[in-house]
Design an enzyme around this catalytic site. Structure first.
Site, PDB file in Angstrom:
ATOM      1  N   HIS A  36       0.832  -1.211   0.000  1.00 22.98           N
ATOM      2  CA  HIS A  36       0.000   0.000   0.000  1.00 22.98           C
ATOM      3  C   HIS A  36       0.861   1.253   0.000  1.00 22.98           C
ATOM      4  CE1 HIS A  36      -3.600  -2.380   0.713  1.00 22.98           C
ATOM      5  NE2 HIS A  36      -4.302  -1.282   0.542  1.00 22.98           N
ATOM      6  N   LYS A  98     -10.291  -7.965   8.060  1.00 23.16           N
ATOM      7  CA  LYS A  98     -11.041  -8.192   9.300  1.00 23.16           C
ATOM      8  C   LYS A  98     -10.875  -6.986  10.210  1.00 23.16           C
ATOM      9  CE  LYS A  98      -7.214 -10.798  11.393  1.00 23.16           C
ATOM     10  NZ  LYS A  98      -6.634 -10.451  12.671  1.00 23.16           N
TER      11      LYS A  98
END
Lengths: 175, 280
Positions: A36, A98
């Site tokens: 990222h 999650k």
């Protein structure tokens, strides 16, 4: 359970509601912290087409010979929150991980029509069965944090945040 | 002096890590099965079924239970009458970890410097705690500790005036904040007492206990039951999507502490509680 196919269109996104259980099939891309950081620092050279894309936050174990991939369950999504709004702005339609997302990410999902999906954590062996193909397409030097292009079939997921601002984790919060 | 060769230690450490990453301990499996019977919430039931199915696939097909095969944590109790021969004990342990993570296709998750973040490529150095104890045996306890649950753990230095309720609230609050990040249903290791440095280790070491065990001290034993009850009353449930099972066990250990102190450490462990013990 709804069956959903990638790439995702705005029309599909609008049908998804917080709490829906879905089976996802098609191409998805893996990316974690390091990937990222690299993608966002050079948006002009993103190694895959962001439009309608899905990013899965996972760092698989190495594949044994004869296996497509190793164990590959979701990691905690909050670590990617800093980078996600920028990617949503450029066409990313869903992320899989999650745990809770930040306000900024939730707002960006409303604005750019996107969803956040949760996979069950700690079941990476089972989830590896949904992966039909896996190829590293960028940053191989990052090892398990490289970007993989995965072809998945019927990956079981739950819609946590829809594009209407609903959050399944909030609904579930016992104050 | 009883001689134990460092080669044996390497082999055992390797074997332990190769074993735990594919096979959930029986006490954990049993607790998960009991939880599945108790749950009425459909999402909670489905998640527990997935976890149990995953354990089967991992064991039968030798695929790691979780992709985060963790920091390799080793507690080693060395009898004072043991003489480790043929090399350095720490090196022997790290060698076992290195071999297990390479040969077992386990993920290498350790970076050498937290700021530079370069992967060491072999999951070493392991986190090693060595204790000298009476006797001529060597006891090795290992855990593969994933980052998700570890990152949600907390330490707080309370003052002695703290009420029991405040300690319970601190633990429950830590679990609430952890949410799905820690992968509930959880196992909670709690250390009470000692100092800032020892309380964290105490909490982690409590995770080595059998999930059905209780502290021998009545005060801690009662607190274990009370905290487990409070955590499961929150309704957070498996993967924080609702249900009766937020924690499978609470394990508390205590240490003497300073007259001004009441340190409390909460070390959270995910449902993939990979741990095992060997005695040489």
């Amino acid at each position: 359970m709804k069956k959903i196919q990638t790439p995702l269109t705005e029309k599909t996104i609008k049908t998804l509601k917080s709490g829906d259980e879905i089976l996802l099939s098609g191409i998805i891309y893996t990316a974690r912290d390091s990937a990222h950081k690299r993608i966002v620092s050079n948006l002009k050279k993103i190694p895959f087409n962001l439009k309608g894309s899905v990013i899965y936050y996972t760092g698989p174990t190495p594949a044994k010979s004869g296996h497509i991939i190793g164990s590959c369950g979701p990691t905690s999504s909050y670590r990617m929150d800093k980078y996600t709004p920028e990617l949503l702005k450029h066409g990313l339609k869903a992320t899989i991980g999650k745990g809770k997302r930040s306000k900024e990410v939730i707002e960006a999902m409303k604005k750019y029509k996107a969803v956040y999906l949760a996979a069950t954590g700690g079941i990476g062996a089972l989830l590896s069965k949904c992966v039909k193909k896996a190829v590293i397409i960028a940053f191989p030097e990052l090892g398990c944090e490289a970007i993989y292009k995965l072809e998945v079939k019927n990956m079981p997921l739950i819609v946590i945040n829809d594009n209407y601002g609903n959050d399944l984790y909030e609904k579930n919060d016992i104050k | 002096m009883r001689k134990i060769s460092s080669k044996i230690i390497t082999d055992i450490v390797k074997k332990l890590f190769l074993d735990i990453n594919y096979r959930l301990p029986d006490d954990v499996l049993k607790k998960l099965q009991i939880a599945l019977k108790k749950e009425t919430n459909t999402k909670a039931k489905n998640i527990l079924k997935q976890i149990l199915e995953n354990a089967k696939v991992a064991k039968n097909e030798k695929i790691p239970i979780c992709q985060d095969t963790g920091t390799a944590i080793i507690f080693i109790e060395v009898g004072q009458d043991v003489n480790v021969t043929g090399g350095n004990l720490t090196h022997a342990i790290n060698k076992g970890v290195r071999q297990a993570y390479k040969e077992g296709y386990l993920r290498k998750s350790i970076v050498s410097c937290p700021l530079e973040r370069k992967n060491t490529q072999d999951n070493t150095p392991a986190s090693i705690h060595i204790e000298i104890v009476p006797g001529n045996k060597l006891k090795i306890f290992v855990i593969s500790k994933g980052g998700g649950a570890e990152n949600m753990s907390q330490i707080k230095m309370f003052p002695p005036s703290t009420l029991k309720k405040e300690i319970i609230d601190f633990v429950v609050d830590t679990i609430k904040k952890a949410g799905a990040n820690a992968c509930p249903p959880l196992i909670i290791g709690i250390g009470i007492g000692g100092t800032f440095d020892t309380v964290g280790t105490l909490a982690k070491k409590a995770l080595l206990r059998n999930l059905n065990s209780h502290n021998k001290n009545r005060i801690y034993r009662n607190l274990e039951n009370e905290i487990l009850n409070e955590i499961n009353k929150t309704g957070i449930g498996p993967m924080a999507l609702g249900g009766k099972t937020t924690a499978l066990a609470v394990l508390i250990d205590g240490l003497p502490t300073h007259i001004t102190s009441l340190p409390v450490a909460v070390n959270i462990q995910c449902h993939a509680h990979r741990r095992k013990t060997a005695i040489i």
